[in-house]
Write a protein that holds these residues in place. Structure first.
Motif, PDB file in Angstrom:
ATOM      1  N   UNK A 205       0.817  -1.214   0.000  1.00  0.00           N
ATOM      2  CA  UNK A 205       0.000   0.000   0.000  1.00  0.00           C
ATOM      3  C   UNK A 205       0.857   1.274   0.000  1.00  0.00           C
ATOM      4  N   UNK A 206       1.950   1.279   0.768  1.00  0.00           N
ATOM      5  CA  UNK A 206       2.729   2.523   0.893  1.00  0.00           C
ATOM      6  C   UNK A 206       3.380   2.942  -0.436  1.00  0.00           C
ATOM      7  N   UNK A 207       4.085   2.035  -1.129  1.00  0.00           N
ATOM      8  CA  UNK A 207       4.627   2.465  -2.434  1.00  0.00           C
ATOM      9  C   UNK A 207       3.526   2.930  -3.387  1.00  0.00           C
ATOM     10  N   UNK A 208       2.367   2.259  -3.327  1.00  0.00           N
ATOM     11  CA  UNK A 208       1.258   2.669  -4.197  1.00  0.00           C
ATOM     12  C   UNK A 208       0.845   4.100  -3.875  1.00  0.00           C
ATOM     13  N   UNK A 209       0.754   4.416  -2.581  1.00  0.00           N
ATOM     14  CA  UNK A 209       0.367   5.774  -2.162  1.00  0.00           C
ATOM     15  C   UNK A 209       1.418   6.799  -2.591  1.00  0.00           C
ATOM     16  N   UNK A 210       2.699   6.448  -2.389  1.00  0.00           N
ATOM     17  CA  UNK A 210       3.768   7.388  -2.765  1.00  0.00           C
ATOM     18  C   UNK A 210       3.716   7.654  -4.275  1.00  0.00           C
ATOM     19  N   UNK A 211       3.521   6.586  -5.044  1.00  0.00           N
ATOM     20  CA  UNK A 211       3.435   6.749  -6.500  1.00  0.00           C
ATOM     21  C   UNK A 211       2.241   7.583  -6.908  1.00  0.00           C
ATOM     22  N   UNK A 212       1.080   7.239  -6.354  1.00  0.00           N
ATOM     23  CA  UNK A 212      -0.166   7.901  -6.764  1.00  0.00           C
ATOM     24  C   UNK A 212      -0.218   9.377  -6.366  1.00  0.00           C
ATOM     25  N   UNK A 213       0.376   9.705  -5.218  1.00  0.00           N
ATOM     26  CA  UNK A 213       0.231  11.089  -4.743  1.00  0.00           C
ATOM     27  C   UNK A 213       1.497  11.934  -4.862  1.00  0.00           C
ATOM     28  N   UNK A 214       2.678  11.303  -4.861  1.00  0.00           N
ATOM     29  CA  UNK A 214       3.892  12.115  -4.912  1.00  0.00           C
ATOM     30  C   UNK A 214       4.520  12.101  -6.303  1.00  0.00           C
ATOM     31  N   UNK A 342      -1.226  -0.158   8.914  1.00  0.00           N
ATOM     32  CA  UNK A 342       0.180  -0.552   8.774  1.00  0.00           C
ATOM     33  C   UNK A 342       0.842  -0.745  10.138  1.00  0.00           C
ATOM     34  N   UNK A 343       0.421   0.054  11.098  1.00  0.00           N
ATOM     35  CA  UNK A 343       0.979  -0.053  12.450  1.00  0.00           C
ATOM     36  C   UNK A 343       0.183  -1.028  13.317  1.00  0.00           C
ATOM     37  N   UNK A 344      -0.690  -1.790  12.705  1.00  0.00           N
ATOM     38  CA  UNK A 344      -1.433  -2.830  13.437  1.00  0.00           C
ATOM     39  C   UNK A 344      -2.615  -2.308  14.226  1.00  0.00           C
ATOM     40  N   UNK A 345      -3.076  -1.088  13.916  1.00  0.00           N
ATOM     41  CA  UNK A 345      -4.216  -0.516  14.641  1.00  0.00           C
ATOM     42  C   UNK A 345      -5.457  -0.543  13.748  1.00  0.00           C
ATOM     43  N   UNK A 346      -6.498  -1.198  14.220  1.00  0.00           N
ATOM     44  CA  UNK A 346      -7.730  -1.262  13.435  1.00  0.00           C
ATOM     45  C   UNK A 346      -8.764  -0.334  14.063  1.00  0.00           C
ATOM     46  N   UNK A 347      -9.321   0.618  13.281  1.00  0.00           N
ATOM     47  CA  UNK A 347     -10.315   1.539  13.842  1.00  0.00           C
ATOM     48  C   UNK A 347     -11.465   0.797  14.504  1.00  0.00           C
ATOM     49  N   UNK A 348     -12.001   1.395  15.554  1.00  0.00           N
ATOM     50  CA  UNK A 348     -13.112   0.757  16.275  1.00  0.00           C
ATOM     51  C   UNK A 348     -12.886   0.847  17.775  1.00  0.00           C
ATOM     52  N   UNK A 349     -13.664   0.093  18.504  1.00  0.00           N
ATOM     53  CA  UNK A 349     -13.639   0.182  19.962  1.00  0.00           C
ATOM     54  C   UNK A 349     -12.267  -0.164  20.557  1.00  0.00           C
ATOM     55  N   UNK A 350     -11.584  -1.137  19.917  1.00  0.00           N
ATOM     56  CA  UNK A 350     -10.274  -1.560  20.440  1.00  0.00           C
ATOM     57  C   UNK A 350      -9.298  -0.396  20.593  1.00  0.00           C
ATOM     58  N   UNK A 351      -9.433   0.584  19.701  1.00  0.00           N
ATOM     59  CA  UNK A 351      -8.512   1.724  19.774  1.00  0.00           C
ATOM     60  C   UNK A 351      -8.658   2.468  21.097  1.00  0.00           C
ATOM     61  N   UNK A 441      -6.766   3.969  -3.850  1.00  0.00           N
ATOM     62  CA  UNK A 441      -6.004   3.701  -2.620  1.00  0.00           C
ATOM     63  C   UNK A 441      -6.915   3.116  -1.549  1.00  0.00           C
ATOM     64  N   UNK A 442      -8.080   3.715  -1.415  1.00  0.00           N
ATOM     65  CA  UNK A 442      -9.001   3.238  -0.382  1.00  0.00           C
ATOM     66  C   UNK A 442      -9.453   1.805  -0.682  1.00  0.00           C
ATOM     67  N   UNK A 443      -9.644   1.510  -1.957  1.00  0.00           N
ATOM     68  CA  UNK A 443      -9.979   0.145  -2.353  1.00  0.00           C
ATOM     69  C   UNK A 443      -8.887  -0.822  -1.933  1.00  0.00           C
ATOM     70  N   UNK A 444      -7.633  -0.408  -2.140  1.00  0.00           N
ATOM     71  CA  UNK A 444      -6.491  -1.249  -1.746  1.00  0.00           C
ATOM     72  C   UNK A 444      -6.466  -1.465  -0.231  1.00  0.00           C
TER      73      UNK A 444
END
Lengths: 504, 144
Positions: A205-214, A342-351, A441-444
């Protein structure tokens, strides 16, 4: 609770966190200042650096950059009438008028402190609204996770591509499809890797983001003639430059600030509208409520305050649905979602329970970053504006090297660099032809979550998927929201055409 | 051919490839890709129909749209590809210096001091941050 508060405070005030905050703010102001650069490009470029950091430190650097980039765009908007970011266009109207009158100091001061006020209130609302809102995610099962992913994608697709919703949907659908490349997590069987072993772990995902936006942005940037990006020299009176906003100024804009805080918050929480929408709506409301609307367009500080407060409040507001439900409200929020995952954090109550220490450190860090942004902003704004004189011929190659080293440093893997390059040209093509890359990106990012939710729903529904989806209240709500998001803009367009026909 | 029409055909082809390959998958791994292939193809078909209608309205000619009429982005892209290839062969730092000089020449930077400052700053920054601080094993290649 007390010990959590103390730990979070100590984490936030640690030297390491303060340092990354300052780096993020400076990078953000720089990104915001340079016309053509957006917050999403800055976040994409800084993303690889967060790999070596703990989750809280890394995300704090990114959100600091996010807030500062949204603010930084206003510096050039005021000094040169060249909004660094689209969100600063409203500020340019009043700010540049003040600059022409030799009052650029006043304009910058109002913009800076109003941005900080907006940012801090937005961050505080994140602190107080997110934990209770995240309780909703406890009721989520596989169908809801699938629908949340679809909803997130459709909101981005519908804003990103304006009237051409179909192009946004295509970009999102291709993103989802590309997310299936790699090993199937259930069966362990490789899918669509075409004999290339590096694809077994999926498309990074990260290289894709760097390519698509930078990288794609560099390709767009070089179409301009070489030369500086700024336009002219600002006129300013040294006596007008004061560090803090005065009480008198604050009194003049206090009502506007209060109103704009509300506007920024509502627009931020609603997925779909970004900082630019918040700034414009707030600016127009300030004009409508003003006792002296005739002063607008001639250097009204109310206009600057309205736009600045709303666009930075929106930043905090946009993080609320992101952290609680995983719905990003903007392109930058979509990249931040990727950074969290990427840092292992999933949005939701667990956060707010399991990872409470990390999450609250990020939120408190975000509050502090907004304050520091004002201090640093006031200190550097006069000087950083000179950076717009940097030649594109120098800036473009520097950014290309940054995209290469950034994507390589992720996994010390040259294939990631090739991925970045491929997505770079793809992003350039997409932007030029109305297919906004954010949906891809969001799809990825959301693809794996959507697939898992969908497959589990299939199993749990015993083959009767529709009945399963339509007998769950949250699922039904999400389906209604998805339909409204897709149909809403089309209906509004029809209504506009109908009204125009009647008027004509 | 009009751009959107071309995109629609390409995506229908891509969807067909993904669908065909999905047929060999087992244990439920095929369902989601199949669904997405159908969805992508369906949306591409909508795009194609919309573009055909638009073409009729515009009398077949595509209005000025899309990218700028300059080769610069494409030359920059080719240079970036060559740069990445060179990173593997001659090492990161050497290729970075060469790429920056070539790119700045191409984009019309004139002052020698700009070349020296930009290259020196970038090389030193990457060396300190990535090599010394983050310990990223940057490709060394034949030279440095």
């Amino acid at each position: 609770m007390d010990s959590l508060f103390t730990t979070v405070l100590l984490n936030t005030l640690s030297l390491k966190v303060l340092m990354v905050m300052v780096i993020g703010i400076l990078a953000g102001i720089l990104v915001g200042t340079l016309p053509g650069f957006q917050a999403n490009m800055g976040v994409a470029l800084l993303l690889p650096l967060t790999f070596g950091m703990s989750a809280d430190t890394g995300i704090i650097m990114l959100v600091s950059l996010y807030a500062a980039a949204i603010y930084g765009g206003s510096i050039t908007a005021i000094l040169f009438s060249t909004p660094g970011t689209t969100a600063s266009a409203a500020t340019a109207i009043e700010g540049f008028e003040l600059t022409k009158q030799g009052k650029s100091g006043t304009a910058i001061r109002i913009a800076t402190w109003c941005s900080a006020i907006g940012g801090m209130v937005g961050a505080f609302s994140l602190l107080f609204i997110s934990p209770p809102l995240s309780l909703i995610s406890l009721k989520f099962g596989p169908p809801e996770y699938f629908l949340i992913a679809v909803f997130g994608l459709i909101t981005i697709a519908s804003i990103a591509s304006g009237s051409l919703l179909v192009k946004g949907l295509i970009a999102g659908s291709v993103g989802f499809l590309l997310s299936t490349v790699g090993l199937d997590l259930d069966s362990g069987y490789p899918r669509f890797i075409f004999g290339m072993s590096f694809l077994a772990s999926g498309i990074s995902f990260v290289p894709a983001v760097i390519g698509l936006f930078a990288l794609s942005q560099v390709l767009a940037m070089v179409t301009q003639d070489s030369g500086s990006m700024g336009s002219g020299v600002a006129h300013y009176d040294k006596k007008d430059w004061k560090f803090f906003i005065t009480l008198d100024e604050l009194r003049q804009v206090k009502n506007t600030i209060m109103r704009s805080l509300g506007i920024g918050m509502v627009i931020g929480v609603l997925p779909g509208a970004g900082a630019d929408v918040a700034a414009w709506v707030s600016y127009h409301e300030a004009k409508r409520f003003s006792k002296h609307p005739e002063k607008f367009g001639k250097g009204a500080i109310d206009g600057i305050a309205a736009a600045e407060v709303a666009k930075n409040t929106e930043c905090g507001g946009a993080l609320i649905p992101l952290l609680t439900l995983g719905i990003p409200g903007s392109t930058t929020a979509a990249i931040l979602l990727g950074a969290l995952v990427m840092h292992g954090l999933v949005p939701g109550r667990d956060l707010f329970t399991k990872y409470a220490e990390i999450t609250y450190t990020i939120i408190i860090g975000f509050i502090l970053a907004n304050f520091l942004m004002a201090v640093i902003g006031m200190a550097v704004s006069r000087h950083i504006a000179k950076l717009t004189n940097i030649n594109i011929g120098i800036l473009a190659p520097v950014i290309v090297t940054l995209t290469v080293i950034g994507s390589y440093a992720l996994g010390n893997n040259i294939y990631d660099v090739w991925t970045m390059v491929a997505f770079g040209i793809l992003g350039y093509f997409m932007k030029n032809h109305g297919y906004h890359p954010a949906a891809l990106v969001l799809g990825l990012i959301l693809g794996p979550m959507a697939e898992k939710g969908f497959r589990q729903s299939l199993v749990l529904s015993n083959g009767n998927l529709l009945e399963y989806f339509f007998t769950r209240p949250i699922s039904v709500t999400l389906i209604v929201l998805i339909v409204l998001t897709m149909v809403g803009p089309l209906l509004m367009e029809k209504r506009r055409q109908w009204k125009a026909r009647i008027a004509g | 051919m009009r751009t959107d029409t071309l995109v629609a055909f390409l995506l229908i082809g891509l969807s067909a490839v993904f669908y065909k390959l999905s047929m060999d998958l087992t244990d439920g791994g095929d369902i989601f890709p199949k669904l997405l292939s159908i969805m992508t193809a369906g949306l591409s078909l909508v795009l194609l129909i919309m573009d055909i209608r638009k073409a009729r309205a515009e009398n077949g000619s595509e209005k000025e749209s899309g990218g700028p009429k300059t080769l610069r982005p494409y030359v920059t892209f080719v240079l970036a590809v060559l740069y990445v290839a060179a990173v593997i062969i001659i090492g990161f730092f050497t290729s970075t210096v060469v790429f920056m000089v070539v790119m700045m020449l191409y984009l019309g930077v004139r002052k020698i001091s700009n070349y020296l400052l930009a290259v020196a700053f970038v090389a030193a920054f990457y060396f300190l941050l990535f090599d010394k601080f983050l310990h990223v094993p940057l490709p060394r290649g034949l030279l440095f």
